[in-house]
Design an enzyme around this catalytic site. Sequence first.
Site, PDB file in Angstrom:
ATOM      1  CG  ASP A  35      61.079  -5.180 -16.922  1.00 24.84           C
ATOM      2  OD1 ASP A  35      60.605  -6.164 -17.520  1.00 24.84           O
ATOM      3  OD2 ASP A  35      60.825  -4.928 -15.726  1.00 24.84           O
ATOM      4  CE1 TYR A  77      54.913  -3.494 -16.627  1.00 25.09           C
ATOM      5  CE2 TYR A  77      55.127  -1.525 -17.973  1.00 25.09           C
ATOM      6  CZ  TYR A  77      55.183  -2.143 -16.745  1.00 25.09           C
ATOM      7  OH  TYR A  77      55.504  -1.413 -15.636  1.00 25.09           O
TER       8      TYR A  77
END
EC number: 5.1.3.4
Length: 228
Positions: free
Chosen positions: A118, A225
């Site tokens: 991430d 995201y």
Amino acid sequence: MQKLKQQVFEANMDLPRYGLVTFTWGNVSAIDRERGLVVIKPSGVAYETMKADDMVVVDMSGKVVEGEYRPSSDTATHLELYRRYPSLGGIVHTHSTHATAWAQAGLAIPALGTTHADYFFGDIPCTRGLSEEEVQGEYELNTGKVIIETLGNAEPLHTPGIVVYQHGPFAWGKDAHDAVHNAVVMEEVAKMAWIARSINPQLNHIDSFLMNEHFMRKHGPNAYYGQK
């Protein structure tokens, strides 16, 4: 510069809050690109007594232009990275336990799962060791140079941190708070990697397609995201 000094002060105070430093083992800086000035933590000043006005302002040669204290002993490293990478707005150095353990072992922090992916596109690299001449010469400047050597042509915001062999982690970001955020993540994934490899010593890397998906959905050109 007062606003930037406040931001750098707050970012430095986040280091003990997140358990990244013991005593005064850490520093955060940020740069004002328009003015060519860097704000950085003063050397050896305890977090318990430190104030925003204690932050030191230096120019790109390291000359103090504002502040009553000496700047961090790592200032030359920060400046070298700012000179090389225009996308950097903040830099942090700590001796956080698990990331430093990988540095002392001389190993990159392996990308083993999605938490790592991430934030970091691949392993968090470890530099080579500095030579005796590099250490006895301009040590902090040469630390910056070996970080740059190790990163090569990589986009620094895709690899927002590194461990310097036998020393410890450096992280960076768009600003001081972003740099601290990445330093916190680096410490967490360093801990996770150590535990995972302890459970399964044969563990290899995260699947490349899974790493690509997790990194690109947060940082790629079509990132989706979070909130706009």
